[in-house]
Write a protein that holds these residues in place. Structure first.
Motif, short mmCIF file in Angstrom:
data_model
loop_
_atom_site.label_atom_id
_atom_site.label_comp_id
_atom_site.label_asym_id
_atom_site.label_seq_id
_atom_site.Cartn_x
_atom_site.Cartn_y
_atom_site.Cartn_z
N ILE A 1 -53.76 -38.61 18.45
CA ILE A 1 -54.37 -39.33 17.34
C ILE A 1 -54.79 -40.74 17.78
O ILE A 1 -55.87 -41.22 17.46
N LEU A 2 -53.92 -41.36 18.57
CA LEU A 2 -54.18 -42.72 19.03
C LEU A 2 -55.41 -42.78 19.93
O LEU A 2 -56.21 -43.72 19.86
N ASN A 3 -55.59 -41.76 20.78
CA ASN A 3 -56.68 -41.76 21.75
C ASN A 3 -57.94 -41.07 21.25
O ASN A 3 -58.87 -40.83 22.04
N ASP A 4 -57.99 -40.77 19.97
CA ASP A 4 -59.18 -40.14 19.40
C ASP A 4 -60.40 -41.06 19.59
O ASP A 4 -60.35 -42.25 19.26
N LEU A 5 -61.48 -40.51 20.10
CA LEU A 5 -62.67 -41.31 20.38
C LEU A 5 -63.35 -41.83 19.11
O LEU A 5 -64.18 -42.74 19.18
N ASN A 6 -62.98 -41.27 17.97
CA ASN A 6 -63.61 -41.69 16.72
C ASN A 6 -62.97 -42.94 16.11
O ASN A 6 -63.42 -43.41 15.08
N ASN A 7 -61.91 -43.46 16.73
CA ASN A 7 -61.33 -44.69 16.20
C ASN A 7 -61.45 -45.80 17.24
O ASN A 7 -61.79 -45.56 18.39
N ASP A 8 -61.20 -47.02 16.79
CA ASP A 8 -61.36 -48.18 17.67
C ASP A 8 -60.03 -48.76 18.11
O ASP A 8 -59.93 -49.93 18.45
N LEU A 9 -59.00 -47.94 18.10
CA LEU A 9 -57.69 -48.40 18.51
C LEU A 9 -57.55 -48.34 20.03
O LEU A 9 -58.20 -47.53 20.68
N PRO A 10 -56.71 -49.21 20.60
CA PRO A 10 -56.51 -49.18 22.06
C PRO A 10 -55.79 -47.91 22.47
O PRO A 10 -54.85 -47.46 21.82
N GLY A 11 -56.24 -47.29 23.54
CA GLY A 11 -55.68 -46.03 23.99
C GLY A 11 -54.48 -46.22 24.91
O GLY A 11 -54.25 -47.29 25.46
N LEU A 12 -53.74 -45.14 25.07
CA LEU A 12 -52.59 -45.14 25.98
C LEU A 12 -52.39 -43.71 26.47
O LEU A 12 -52.22 -42.79 25.66
#
Length: 252
Positions: A184-195
């Motif tokens: 969910i965190l790394n979903d390309l549709n959001n602007d959250l930082p990935g890990l």
């Protein structure tokens, strides 16, 4: 705290308030966790000694739901809600919340008796369906967004160590695996930082894992420093240690 007698609880309160004993010492002496020690002292502070004579209480589904909603909907701290309601331990409310999530956001009053294999199988299948539901995924996504977004600011983005800490907390809060949270965190549709998964486990193994393990303590040290700095001169380690001791932290 059920294994403690009323006399034990009174002694703990007396040693804390009069003899200035703290949670580490009392925890070893009475064989219960330091969190339970602090909660017991706060409970008596709030409700008086009569709370120790409170009989076993049956809590209705409506009562549990209202308590759960105060935490999940109103974002009140579970610790504060438990104290206000006079629950014998903070773990009761935590368990209600966990059961509430596991049962598809329904309060289930457990029946006495051992569950059959068929009942356990049905519960497992129901849990799988719940986790796969769009509603549950949307709820998890919202919780993850809020947790990660609150780490950053306009001046700087959250570090990977901070993100790893958030993921670790979310695992406990949501009852999900690392893989699901990171997807969910790394979903390309959001602007959250990935890990990445490898980065997550690498951070936990590095020397800076103290930042993760003692995150709340380090945060409080920083808060004390800036609180005192604004009123006086910059405080030294002795002053900060004294403030931590007065708040119940056992640290040097």
């Amino acid at each position: 705290m059920s294994k403690l007698t009323k006399k034990d609880k009174l002694n703990i309160y007396k040693e804390w308030t009069i003899e200035n004993k703290r949670s580490t010492y009392l925890s070893k002496k009475y064989g219960i966790g330091s969190v339970s020690i602090k909660y017991l002292v706060s409970l008596i502070h709030r409700h008086g000694m009569d709370i120790l004579d409170k009989p076993h209480t049956y809590y209705s589904a409506q009562f549990k739901l209202e308590a759960i909603n105060r935490v999940l909907v109103n974002h009140e701290a579970a610790y504060s809600v438990s104290l206000e309601l006079g629950l014998k331990s903070q773990g009761m409310l935590i368990n209600w919340i966990r059961s509430y999530k596991e049962n598809g956001y329904n309060v289930v009053i457990k029946r006495k008796g051992r569950r059959t294999r068929e009942q356990r199988t049905r519960e497992i299948e129901e849990r799988k369906r719940r986790i796969a539901s769009p509603e549950f995924k949307a709820y998890c996504r919202e919780r993850i967004y809020k947790k990660i977004e609150c780490l950053g600011s306009k001046e700087k983005k959250p570090t990977k160590t901070e993100i790893a800490q958030a993921v670790r907390e979310l695992r406990l809060e949501l009852g999900l695996g690392v893989k699901t949270i990171l997807s969910i965190l790394n979903d390309l549709n959001n602007d959250l930082p990935g890990l990445s998964r490898s980065n997550y486990y690498d951070i936990l193994k590095r020397e800076d894992q103290d930042e993760i393990r003692h995150h709340s303590l380090i945060k409080r040290i920083k808060e004390i420093f800036f609180e005192l700095k604004d009123r006086y001169t910059a405080p030294g380690y002795r002053t900060i240690t004294d403030h931590l001791h007065s708040e119940g932290f056992i640290i040097n």
